[in-house]
Write a protein that holds these residues in place. Structure first.
Motif, PDB file in Angstrom:
ATOM      1  N   GLU A 151     -91.692 -54.847  69.254  1.00  0.00           N
ATOM      2  CA  GLU A 151     -92.147 -53.772  70.132  1.00  0.00           C
ATOM      3  C   GLU A 151     -91.240 -52.550  70.021  1.00  0.00           C
ATOM      4  O   GLU A 151     -91.700 -51.420  69.865  1.00  0.00           O
ATOM      5  N   GLU A 152     -89.937 -52.773  70.090  1.00  0.00           N
ATOM      6  CA  GLU A 152     -88.975 -51.665  70.019  1.00  0.00           C
ATOM      7  C   GLU A 152     -89.102 -50.906  68.697  1.00  0.00           C
ATOM      8  O   GLU A 152     -89.089 -49.676  68.678  1.00  0.00           O
ATOM      9  N   LEU A 153     -89.267 -51.628  67.613  1.00  0.00           N
ATOM     10  CA  LEU A 153     -89.380 -50.996  66.299  1.00  0.00           C
ATOM     11  C   LEU A 153     -90.656 -50.159  66.210  1.00  0.00           C
ATOM     12  O   LEU A 153     -90.636 -49.032  65.709  1.00  0.00           O
ATOM     13  N   PHE A 154     -91.759 -50.680  66.722  1.00  0.00           N
ATOM     14  CA  PHE A 154     -93.004 -49.909  66.721  1.00  0.00           C
ATOM     15  C   PHE A 154     -92.867 -48.651  67.579  1.00  0.00           C
ATOM     16  O   PHE A 154     -93.337 -47.581  67.186  1.00  0.00           O
ATOM     17  N   VAL A 155     -92.234 -48.761  68.726  1.00  0.00           N
ATOM     18  CA  VAL A 155     -92.063 -47.605  69.612  1.00  0.00           C
ATOM     19  C   VAL A 155     -91.233 -46.529  68.923  1.00  0.00           C
ATOM     20  O   VAL A 155     -91.584 -45.344  68.940  1.00  0.00           O
ATOM     21  N   ARG A 203     -94.927 -39.266  65.542  1.00  0.00           N
ATOM     22  CA  ARG A 203     -95.709 -38.540  66.555  1.00  0.00           C
ATOM     23  C   ARG A 203     -97.050 -39.233  66.851  1.00  0.00           C
ATOM     24  O   ARG A 203     -98.105 -38.610  66.878  1.00  0.00           O
ATOM     25  N   VAL A 204     -96.953 -40.543  67.042  1.00  0.00           N
ATOM     26  CA  VAL A 204     -98.112 -41.356  67.396  1.00  0.00           C
ATOM     27  C   VAL A 204     -97.857 -41.927  68.787  1.00  0.00           C
ATOM     28  O   VAL A 204     -96.829 -42.553  69.022  1.00  0.00           O
ATOM     29  N   ASN A 205     -98.803 -41.698  69.692  1.00  0.00           N
ATOM     30  CA  ASN A 205     -98.698 -42.249  71.038  1.00  0.00           C
ATOM     31  C   ASN A 205     -99.194 -43.683  71.045  1.00  0.00           C
ATOM     32  O   ASN A 205    -100.276 -43.962  70.545  1.00  0.00           O
ATOM     33  N   LEU A 206     -98.390 -44.580  71.608  1.00  0.00           N
ATOM     34  CA  LEU A 206     -98.783 -45.979  71.715  1.00  0.00           C
ATOM     35  C   LEU A 206     -99.116 -46.288  73.168  1.00  0.00           C
ATOM     36  O   LEU A 206     -98.243 -46.241  74.026  1.00  0.00           O
ATOM     37  N   SER A 207    -100.359 -46.607  73.432  1.00  0.00           N
ATOM     38  CA  SER A 207    -100.752 -46.993  74.787  1.00  0.00           C
ATOM     39  C   SER A 207    -100.240 -48.404  75.058  1.00  0.00           C
ATOM     40  O   SER A 207     -99.898 -49.147  74.127  1.00  0.00           O
ATOM     41  N   GLU A 208    -100.213 -48.776  76.324  1.00  0.00           N
ATOM     42  CA  GLU A 208     -99.823 -50.145  76.679  1.00  0.00           C
ATOM     43  C   GLU A 208    -100.754 -51.148  76.012  1.00  0.00           C
ATOM     44  O   GLU A 208    -100.335 -52.214  75.590  1.00  0.00           O
ATOM     45  N   GLU A 209    -102.033 -50.791  75.927  1.00  0.00           N
ATOM     46  CA  GLU A 209    -103.025 -51.659  75.294  1.00  0.00           C
ATOM     47  C   GLU A 209    -102.679 -51.897  73.821  1.00  0.00           C
ATOM     48  O   GLU A 209    -102.733 -53.027  73.330  1.00  0.00           O
ATOM     49  N   VAL A 210    -102.287 -50.845  73.128  1.00  0.00           N
ATOM     50  CA  VAL A 210    -101.906 -50.963  71.714  1.00  0.00           C
ATOM     51  C   VAL A 210    -100.620 -51.779  71.585  1.00  0.00           C
ATOM     52  O   VAL A 210    -100.524 -52.672  70.737  1.00  0.00           O
ATOM     53  N   ILE A 211     -99.649 -51.500  72.427  1.00  0.00           N
ATOM     54  CA  ILE A 211     -98.383 -52.241  72.378  1.00  0.00           C
ATOM     55  C   ILE A 211     -98.628 -53.728  72.614  1.00  0.00           C
ATOM     56  O   ILE A 211     -98.081 -54.581  71.897  1.00  0.00           O
ATOM     57  N   SER A 240     -95.269 -48.325  57.529  1.00  0.00           N
ATOM     58  CA  SER A 240     -96.516 -48.403  56.767  1.00  0.00           C
ATOM     59  C   SER A 240     -97.707 -48.623  57.697  1.00  0.00           C
ATOM     60  O   SER A 240     -98.744 -47.962  57.572  1.00  0.00           O
ATOM     61  N   ILE A 241     -97.579 -49.532  58.642  1.00  0.00           N
ATOM     62  CA  ILE A 241     -98.665 -49.827  59.578  1.00  0.00           C
ATOM     63  C   ILE A 241     -98.972 -48.609  60.447  1.00  0.00           C
ATOM     64  O   ILE A 241    -100.136 -48.227  60.614  1.00  0.00           O
ATOM     65  N   VAL A 242     -97.948 -47.985  60.996  1.00  0.00           N
ATOM     66  CA  VAL A 242     -98.153 -46.821  61.865  1.00  0.00           C
ATOM     67  C   VAL A 242     -98.774 -45.672  61.079  1.00  0.00           C
ATOM     68  O   VAL A 242     -99.725 -45.022  61.547  1.00  0.00           O
ATOM     69  N   THR A 243     -98.294 -45.427  59.869  1.00  0.00           N
ATOM     70  CA  THR A 243     -98.820 -44.340  59.042  1.00  0.00           C
ATOM     71  C   THR A 243    -100.292 -44.577  58.691  1.00  0.00           C
ATOM     72  O   THR A 243    -101.112 -43.670  58.782  1.00  0.00           O
ATOM     73  N   ARG A 244    -100.630 -45.803  58.316  1.00  0.00           N
ATOM     74  CA  ARG A 244    -102.028 -46.109  57.969  1.00  0.00           C
ATOM     75  C   ARG A 244    -102.951 -46.008  59.182  1.00  0.00           C
ATOM     76  O   ARG A 244    -104.084 -45.553  59.063  1.00  0.00           O
ATOM     77  N   ALA A 245    -102.472 -46.439  60.342  1.00  0.00           N
ATOM     78  CA  ALA A 245    -103.284 -46.330  61.562  1.00  0.00           C
ATOM     79  C   ALA A 245    -103.524 -44.861  61.899  1.00  0.00           C
ATOM     80  O   ALA A 245    -104.632 -44.466  62.275  1.00  0.00           O
ATOM     81  N   GLU A 253    -106.242 -39.232  68.994  1.00  0.00           N
ATOM     82  CA  GLU A 253    -105.237 -40.262  69.238  1.00  0.00           C
ATOM     83  C   GLU A 253    -105.517 -41.479  68.351  1.00  0.00           C
ATOM     84  O   GLU A 253    -106.665 -41.744  67.990  1.00  0.00           O
ATOM     85  N   VAL A 254    -104.479 -42.218  68.065  1.00  0.00           N
ATOM     86  CA  VAL A 254    -104.625 -43.463  67.316  1.00  0.00           C
ATOM     87  C   VAL A 254    -105.039 -44.542  68.314  1.00  0.00           C
ATOM     88  O   VAL A 254    -104.375 -44.747  69.330  1.00  0.00           O
ATOM     89  N   SER A 255    -106.132 -45.204  68.035  1.00  0.00           N
ATOM     90  CA  SER A 255    -106.694 -46.174  68.970  1.00  0.00           C
ATOM     91  C   SER A 255    -106.238 -47.604  68.673  1.00  0.00           C
ATOM     92  O   SER A 255    -105.685 -47.897  67.610  1.00  0.00           O
ATOM     93  N   LYS A 256    -106.542 -48.472  69.623  1.00  0.00           N
ATOM     94  CA  LYS A 256    -106.299 -49.905  69.440  1.00  0.00           C
ATOM     95  C   LYS A 256    -107.054 -50.392  68.207  1.00  0.00           C
ATOM     96  O   LYS A 256    -106.531 -51.173  67.416  1.00  0.00           O
ATOM     97  N   GLU A 257    -108.268 -49.907  68.043  1.00  0.00           N
ATOM     98  CA  GLU A 257    -109.105 -50.273  66.885  1.00  0.00           C
ATOM     99  C   GLU A 257    -108.431 -49.868  65.570  1.00  0.00           C
ATOM    100  O   GLU A 257    -108.455 -50.612  64.586  1.00  0.00           O
ATOM    101  N   ASP A 258    -107.815 -48.673  65.544  1.00  0.00           N
ATOM    102  CA  ASP A 258    -107.110 -48.217  64.335  1.00  0.00           C
ATOM    103  C   ASP A 258    -105.969 -49.171  63.991  1.00  0.00           C
ATOM    104  O   ASP A 258    -105.783 -49.535  62.833  1.00  0.00           O
ATOM    105  N   PHE A 259    -105.209 -49.562  65.021  1.00  0.00           N
ATOM    106  CA  PHE A 259    -104.098 -50.484  64.780  1.00  0.00           C
ATOM    107  C   PHE A 259    -104.610 -51.862  64.381  1.00  0.00           C
ATOM    108  O   PHE A 259    -104.072 -52.482  63.466  1.00  0.00           O
ATOM    109  N   ASN A 260    -105.644 -52.351  65.057  1.00  0.00           N
ATOM    110  CA  ASN A 260    -106.184 -53.670  64.708  1.00  0.00           C
ATOM    111  C   ASN A 260    -106.633 -53.716  63.258  1.00  0.00           C
ATOM    112  O   ASN A 260    -106.327 -54.666  62.530  1.00  0.00           O
ATOM    113  N   CYS A 261    -107.373 -52.715  62.839  1.00  0.00           N
ATOM    114  CA  CYS A 261    -107.862 -52.659  61.456  1.00  0.00           C
ATOM    115  C   CYS A 261    -106.687 -52.610  60.478  1.00  0.00           C
ATOM    116  O   CYS A 261    -106.667 -53.315  59.467  1.00  0.00           O
ATOM    117  N   THR A 262    -105.715 -51.785  60.789  1.00  0.00           N
ATOM    118  CA  THR A 262    -104.546 -51.635  59.913  1.00  0.00           C
ATOM    119  C   THR A 262    -103.740 -52.929  59.848  1.00  0.00           C
ATOM    120  O   THR A 262    -103.327 -53.362  58.763  1.00  0.00           O
TER     121      THR A 262
END
Length: 132
Positions: A14-18, A25-33, A52-57, A68-77
């Protein structure tokens, strides 16, 4: 700052993703986290894996004209992410970092009181297997 060693816990993931998301400059919602913690919390991830994951999302969101980058973007990535390192190679790199570290404060908890001789032997064994 991005840690030098791979993650060992859900909290570290979690800390690394944040940290990486903030740099990108990607906002992470609680849902995404929460989704990241569920899907990747038990993984040993490096800073480059997370970047790599954050950039692709983010790219996916931009291509879909989203602000905004969505939960769906992260899930797919995350679902399409392939860890490029063999676990033994990752361990070898980690041990090289531990053996070359000159200050225990910067080591992951599991290496704070390491036996240098035993660690060097393990490093040499892994080096032979990885080159194999």
């Amino acid at each position: 700052s991005i840690p030098l060693f791979a993650t060992d816990s859900v909290e570290e993931v979690e800390e690394l993703f944040v940290v990486v998301a903030k740099q990108k400059r990607v906002n992470l919602s609680e849902e995404v986290i929460n989704e990241i913690k569920i899907k990747l919390g038990g993984e040993s991830l490096t800073g480059s894996d997370v970047e790599s994951i954050v950039t692709r999302a983010k790219e996916r969101a931009v291509l879909n004209n989203q602000k905004e980058v969505s939960k769906e973007d992260f899930n797919c990535t995350i679902d399409n992410f392939i860890d490029s390192l063999d676990p033994e190679l990752l361990e070898l790199q980690e041990l090289a970092g531990v053996l070359s570290c000159s200050d225990r404060r910067f080591l992951p908890e599991k290496y704070k009181n390491f036996d240098k001789i035993a660690l060097r032997e393990k490093f040499n064994e892994l080096k032979l297997r990885v080159r194999g």
